[in-house]
Design an enzyme around this catalytic site. Structure first.
Site, PDB file in Angstrom:
ATOM      1  N   ASP A   9       0.833  -1.190   0.000  1.00  0.00           N
ATOM      2  CA  ASP A   9       0.000   0.000   0.000  1.00  0.00           C
ATOM      3  C   ASP A   9       0.873   1.246   0.000  1.00  0.00           C
ATOM      4  O   ASP A   9       2.096   1.174   0.168  1.00  0.00           O
ATOM      5  CB  ASP A   9      -0.890   0.029   1.245  1.00  0.00           C
ATOM      6  CG  ASP A   9      -2.176  -0.763   1.065  1.00  0.00           C
ATOM      7  OD1 ASP A   9      -2.474  -1.155  -0.062  1.00  0.00           O
ATOM      8  OD2 ASP A   9      -2.869  -0.993   2.082  1.00  0.00           O
ATOM      9  N   LYS A  64      -3.160   3.423  -3.009  1.00  0.00           N
ATOM     10  CA  LYS A  64      -4.309   4.254  -3.354  1.00  0.00           C
ATOM     11  C   LYS A  64      -4.085   5.662  -2.835  1.00  0.00           C
ATOM     12  O   LYS A  64      -3.476   5.872  -1.788  1.00  0.00           O
ATOM     13  CB  LYS A  64      -5.591   3.680  -2.741  1.00  0.00           C
ATOM     14  CG  LYS A  64      -5.907   2.260  -3.192  1.00  0.00           C
ATOM     15  CD  LYS A  64      -7.105   1.710  -2.447  1.00  0.00           C
ATOM     16  CE  LYS A  64      -7.386   0.264  -2.833  1.00  0.00           C
ATOM     17  NZ  LYS A  64      -8.498  -0.315  -2.059  1.00  0.00           N
ATOM     18  N   MET A 115      -9.439   8.994   8.129  1.00  0.00           N
ATOM     19  CA  MET A 115      -9.833   9.492   6.800  1.00  0.00           C
ATOM     20  C   MET A 115     -10.998  10.467   6.927  1.00  0.00           C
ATOM     21  O   MET A 115     -11.939  10.458   6.120  1.00  0.00           O
ATOM     22  CB  MET A 115     -10.202   8.320   5.879  1.00  0.00           C
ATOM     23  CG  MET A 115      -9.091   7.294   5.717  1.00  0.00           C
ATOM     24  SD  MET A 115      -9.637   5.743   4.955  1.00  0.00           S
ATOM     25  CE  MET A 115     -10.528   4.977   6.334  1.00  0.00           C
TER      26      MET A 115
END
Length: 262
Positions: free
Chosen positions: A40, A67, A174
């Protein structure tokens, strides 16, 4: 390298918040024996770079599937299938994920995909940023007389039903993009004066902490140009940070005094 005549396997490894010192020993051993590391962007890449800087040499090939907000170059379904394909080639595969694979990391989806394909798979937990990142700002999620419980949420989910008041700590991952809405909803049960801290880029080169209250944090964060990756902590425990502004602590004092009263 992996022998195609032998069955491969997949190990899901939690990289933690990005500091190689917080990678578990079990996770490090998995990386050392890996043929391929599927990594990641957040946490995982920083750990690999940190290990290399510390002189730890890994023989594995690294495939970056990281991502970014609003940009997912490799869809989740393709990532899961890639793990299966590599393992079926007889390779020792490590899927290196930021934080803990089972805390908003979609690790359960990758685990299920491997199991359904008959690929041996193992999980190595990691230290979630929900706990470790507030800690570097000196913010415990629970503290005697201040908070006995906490809830961890993704900023992308609805938070109308979060239990408790300001003595029940809320951690948002997030959550910068939806901060204004989250602050408004949580102020209904916790009050506009409830302390808030945002820890950006925890353990990274741009680490910083921004303080405010539920009533002010959206404006303060916009003025400070706060960006993900960030962890938002909401509750009276924020006042325990050594860097908490005195005016924030003083403003929270009436609530704190009520908790400390016999």
């Amino acid at each position: 390298m992996g022998d195609a005549a032998l069955p491969g396997r997949v190990t899901l490894v939690g990289a933690g918040p990005g500091d190689p010192g917080l990678l578990t020993v079990r996770g490090l051993r998995a990386l050392e024996r890996a043929d391929v590391i599927v990594a990641d962007r957040l946490g995982a890449r920083a750990v690999l770079d940190g290990l290399a800087a510390d002189g730890v040499l890994l023989r594995a090939d690294v495939i970056d599937v990281g991502k970014q907000p609003g940009r997912h170059p490799v869809p989740q379904e393709q990532i899961s299938q890639l793990l299966v394909t590599l393992a079926r080639q007889g390779k020792e595969v490590v899927r290196l994920k930021g934080g803990d694979p089972f805390i908003f990391g979609r690790g359960s989806e990758e685990l299920e995909c491997c199991r359904e394909a008959g690929v041996p798979v193992e999980l190595v937990p990691g230290i979630t940023s929900a706990i470790s990142v507030p800690a570097i700002a000196g913010i415990p999620l629970t503290a005697r007389d201040l908070a006995a419980a906490f809830t961890v949420l993704s900023g992308h989910v609805l938070i109308e039903d979060v239990p408790g008041g300001r003595d029940h700590t809320v951690v948002l991952l997030m959550g910068v993009g939806t901060l204004a809405h989250s602050a408004h909803m949580l102020s209904r049960s916790r009050g506009a004066g409830c302390p808030v801290a945002i820890v950006e880029d925890g353990y990274g080169p741009d680490q910083r902490v921004t303080f405010g209250t539920l009533g002010t944090i959206a404006h303060v964060a916009a003025q400070a140009r706060v960006r993900n990756p960030a962890v938002v902590v909401i509750g009276d425990v924020v006042t325990l940070s050594p860097s908490a502004p005195p005016e924030l602590v003083d403003a929270a004092r009436p609530s704190l005094d009520r908790k400390e009263a016999p």
